[in-house]
Motif scaffolding. Structure first.
Motif, PDB file in Angstrom:
ATOM      1  N   VAL A 253       1.860   2.464  -3.386  1.00  0.00           N
ATOM      2  CA  VAL A 253       0.827   3.225  -4.082  1.00  0.00           C
ATOM      3  C   VAL A 253       0.721   4.631  -3.501  1.00  0.00           C
ATOM      4  O   VAL A 253       0.687   5.623  -4.221  1.00  0.00           O
ATOM      5  CB  VAL A 253      -0.531   2.504  -3.986  1.00  0.00           C
ATOM      6  CG1 VAL A 253      -1.633   3.372  -4.578  1.00  0.00           C
ATOM      7  CG2 VAL A 253      -0.471   1.168  -4.709  1.00  0.00           C
ATOM      8  N   VAL A 254       0.689   4.717  -2.197  1.00  0.00           N
ATOM      9  CA  VAL A 254       0.470   6.000  -1.534  1.00  0.00           C
ATOM     10  C   VAL A 254       1.616   6.979  -1.794  1.00  0.00           C
ATOM     11  O   VAL A 254       1.394   8.151  -2.110  1.00  0.00           O
ATOM     12  CB  VAL A 254       0.277   5.790  -0.019  1.00  0.00           C
ATOM     13  CG1 VAL A 254       0.276   7.127   0.715  1.00  0.00           C
ATOM     14  CG2 VAL A 254      -1.024   5.047   0.247  1.00  0.00           C
TER      15      VAL A 254
ATOM     16  N   GLU B 246       0.835  -1.205   0.000  1.00  0.00           N
ATOM     17  CA  GLU B 246       0.000   0.000   0.000  1.00  0.00           C
ATOM     18  C   GLU B 246       0.867   1.251   0.000  1.00  0.00           C
ATOM     19  O   GLU B 246       0.545   2.241  -0.661  1.00  0.00           O
ATOM     20  CB  GLU B 246      -0.916  -0.012   1.223  1.00  0.00           C
ATOM     21  CG  GLU B 246      -1.862   1.167   1.268  1.00  0.00           C
ATOM     22  CD  GLU B 246      -2.953   1.015   2.299  1.00  0.00           C
ATOM     23  OE1 GLU B 246      -3.636   2.007   2.582  1.00  0.00           O
ATOM     24  OE2 GLU B 246      -3.130  -0.111   2.820  1.00  0.00           O
ATOM     25  N   GLU B 247       1.988   1.205   0.719  1.00  0.00           N
ATOM     26  CA  GLU B 247       2.886   2.366   0.746  1.00  0.00           C
ATOM     27  C   GLU B 247       3.461   2.670  -0.631  1.00  0.00           C
ATOM     28  O   GLU B 247       3.757   3.827  -0.948  1.00  0.00           O
ATOM     29  CB  GLU B 247       4.024   2.113   1.742  1.00  0.00           C
ATOM     30  CG  GLU B 247       3.606   2.102   3.198  1.00  0.00           C
ATOM     31  CD  GLU B 247       3.015   0.777   3.635  1.00  0.00           C
ATOM     32  OE1 GLU B 247       2.619   0.665   4.810  1.00  0.00           O
ATOM     33  OE2 GLU B 247       2.963  -0.171   2.813  1.00  0.00           O
TER      34      GLU B 247
ATOM     35  N   GLU C 229      -4.260   1.149  -7.244  1.00  0.00           N
ATOM     36  CA  GLU C 229      -5.203   1.310  -6.136  1.00  0.00           C
ATOM     37  C   GLU C 229      -6.159   0.135  -6.034  1.00  0.00           C
ATOM     38  O   GLU C 229      -6.520  -0.293  -4.945  1.00  0.00           O
ATOM     39  CB  GLU C 229      -5.997   2.607  -6.314  1.00  0.00           C
ATOM     40  CG  GLU C 229      -6.994   2.862  -5.206  1.00  0.00           C
ATOM     41  CD  GLU C 229      -7.759   4.150  -5.419  1.00  0.00           C
ATOM     42  OE1 GLU C 229      -8.612   4.465  -4.577  1.00  0.00           O
ATOM     43  OE2 GLU C 229      -7.512   4.823  -6.425  1.00  0.00           O
TER      44      GLU C 229
ATOM     45  N   LYS D  67      -4.478   7.142  -1.743  1.00  0.00           N
ATOM     46  CA  LYS D  67      -4.285   6.009  -2.645  1.00  0.00           C
ATOM     47  C   LYS D  67      -4.588   6.425  -4.076  1.00  0.00           C
ATOM     48  O   LYS D  67      -5.657   6.879  -4.406  1.00  0.00           O
ATOM     49  CB  LYS D  67      -5.193   4.848  -2.238  1.00  0.00           C
ATOM     50  CG  LYS D  67      -4.887   4.324  -0.846  1.00  0.00           C
ATOM     51  CD  LYS D  67      -5.911   3.286  -0.415  1.00  0.00           C
ATOM     52  CE  LYS D  67      -5.674   2.853   1.016  1.00  0.00           C
ATOM     53  NZ  LYS D  67      -6.711   1.924   1.503  1.00  0.00           N
ATOM     54  N   GLY D  68      -3.606   6.258  -4.903  1.00  0.00           N
ATOM     55  CA  GLY D  68      -3.786   6.599  -6.301  1.00  0.00           C
ATOM     56  C   GLY D  68      -3.524   8.051  -6.608  1.00  0.00           C
ATOM     57  O   GLY D  68      -3.562   8.445  -7.769  1.00  0.00           O
TER      58      GLY D  68
ATOM     59  N   PHE E 259      -5.990  -3.206  -3.678  1.00  0.00           N
ATOM     60  CA  PHE E 259      -6.177  -3.282  -2.243  1.00  0.00           C
ATOM     61  C   PHE E 259      -7.617  -3.631  -1.887  1.00  0.00           C
ATOM     62  O   PHE E 259      -8.553  -3.014  -2.363  1.00  0.00           O
ATOM     63  CB  PHE E 259      -5.780  -1.954  -1.583  1.00  0.00           C
ATOM     64  CG  PHE E 259      -4.327  -1.667  -1.757  1.00  0.00           C
ATOM     65  CD1 PHE E 259      -3.375  -2.341  -1.007  1.00  0.00           C
ATOM     66  CD2 PHE E 259      -3.896  -0.763  -2.712  1.00  0.00           C
ATOM     67  CE1 PHE E 259      -2.031  -2.096  -1.189  1.00  0.00           C
ATOM     68  CE2 PHE E 259      -2.549  -0.526  -2.890  1.00  0.00           C
ATOM     69  CZ  PHE E 259      -1.620  -1.188  -2.125  1.00  0.00           C
TER      70      PHE E 259
ATOM     71  N   TYR F 175       1.885  10.331   4.396  1.00  0.00           N
ATOM     72  CA  TYR F 175       1.530  10.948   3.115  1.00  0.00           C
ATOM     73  C   TYR F 175       1.189  12.420   3.287  1.00  0.00           C
ATOM     74  O   TYR F 175       1.556  13.259   2.454  1.00  0.00           O
ATOM     75  CB  TYR F 175       0.345  10.194   2.507  1.00  0.00           C
ATOM     76  CG  TYR F 175      -0.213  10.825   1.256  1.00  0.00           C
ATOM     77  CD1 TYR F 175       0.384  10.606   0.020  1.00  0.00           C
ATOM     78  CD2 TYR F 175      -1.340  11.647   1.310  1.00  0.00           C
ATOM     79  CE1 TYR F 175      -0.114  11.184  -1.130  1.00  0.00           C
ATOM     80  CE2 TYR F 175      -1.849  12.224   0.160  1.00  0.00           C
ATOM     81  CZ  TYR F 175      -1.240  11.988  -1.052  1.00  0.00           C
ATOM     82  OH  TYR F 175      -1.748  12.571  -2.190  1.00  0.00           O
TER      83      TYR F 175
ATOM     84  N   GLU G 132       1.846   6.035   6.786  1.00  0.00           N
ATOM     85  CA  GLU G 132       0.828   7.079   6.976  1.00  0.00           C
ATOM     86  C   GLU G 132       1.401   8.495   7.071  1.00  0.00           C
ATOM     87  O   GLU G 132       0.801   9.363   7.705  1.00  0.00           O
ATOM     88  CB  GLU G 132      -0.032   6.768   8.205  1.00  0.00           C
ATOM     89  CG  GLU G 132      -0.737   5.422   8.126  1.00  0.00           C
ATOM     90  CD  GLU G 132      -1.527   5.101   9.371  1.00  0.00           C
ATOM     91  OE1 GLU G 132      -1.457   5.893  10.329  1.00  0.00           O
ATOM     92  OE2 GLU G 132      -2.214   4.076   9.383  1.00  0.00           O
TER      93      GLU G 132
END
Length: 249
Positions: A25-26, A22-23, A115, A105-106, A118, A43, A41
């Motif tokens: 993507v973020v 996920e990181e 994205e 995300k994205g 997930f 971002y 987190e």
């Protein structure tokens, strides 16, 4: 670390695996390589303007989404058949998890297509699962490694000993034991210290009713770019929330 090996360099060099996080993507895989770490987190600090634009463009804030979703859960559980409340709650939590950090995300250019990879894990129990794992490790002496909030002590040199930090720990019948960590570099330590100062000012403002501490808490936050904005934020809270007005009005 895995079996004594630092696997981070291999992970950062593996584009496919990195994009599966996920990181990845973020933040975008290149920024993770530039940092040499995988932040969690952050971002909103690294992509502040992108986050603000995404939030302003969204049809609703996360707070509005959660308020409506919770009311919908209550409506559904009241009308549901007996014994279905747990499943309805799991569906609610899954939906909540899917919406978490949706503005991030994205949002990184060139990586938005990942994205859709997930999906919330229906078996995920959130903080309740963490609490149960801690209790099991202590009561059964089943040694476990997890990430918890603990008293800092000497774990993070850049922070006060009595600060609360979230770090890897081992848990057993003797309690919680922070693990040795790689110390933050200069920019990481600076951000951590600034946020920790804001947290302490917020606590001071809430417990003493000090308007000066509240203004400092807002104004010194990394995402607030002006003391003028900090004062306006406090005035806005006072104007809209009676409980805040009772303390700082």
């Amino acid at each position: 670390m895995h079996d004594g090996e630092d696997v981070l360099p291999r992970l950062l060099a593996d584009e496919e695996r990195l994009r599966g996080l996920e990181e990845g993507v973020v933040f975008g895989t290149q920024w993770l390589r530039d940092l040499g770490v995988i932040p969690n987190e952050l971002y909103y600090y690294y992509f502040n303007r992108d986050a603000v634009r995404s939030i302003l463009d969204a049809p609703q804030t996360r707070g509005e989404f959660l308020a409506r979703q919770q009311q919908e859960f209550y409506r559904r559980v009241t009308a549901a058949a007996e014994g279905s409340a747990v499943q309805l709650w799991r569906e609610t939590v899954a939906s909540r998890s899917a919406n978490y950090m949706a503005e991030a995300k994205g949002a990184v250019q060139g990586e938005a297509e990942a994205e859709e990879d997930f999906r919330p894990d229906p078996a995920h129990q959130g903080y309740a699962g963490v609490a149960l794992a801690v209790m099991a490790a202590i009561s059964r002496n089943e040694r476990a490694t997890m990430i918890l909030n603990v008293r800092n002590g000497t774990t993070v040199y850049a922070l006060p000993a009595d600060a609360v930090v979230e770090v890897p720990v081992t848990v057993d019948a003797n309690g919680v034991h922070p693990l040795t960590i790689t110390q933050p570099d200069l920019h990481q330590a600076g951000l951590m210290q600034q946020v920790k100062a804001v947290e302490r000012l917020t606590v001071a403002a809430a417990t003493t009713g000090s308007r000066a501490a509240a203004v400092q808490a807002f104004s010194l936050h990394p995402l607030v770019d002006s003391v003028t904005v900090g004062r306006k934020l406090l005035d806005g809270y006072v104007a809209r929330i009676p409980e805040v007005a009772a303390v700082f009005g």
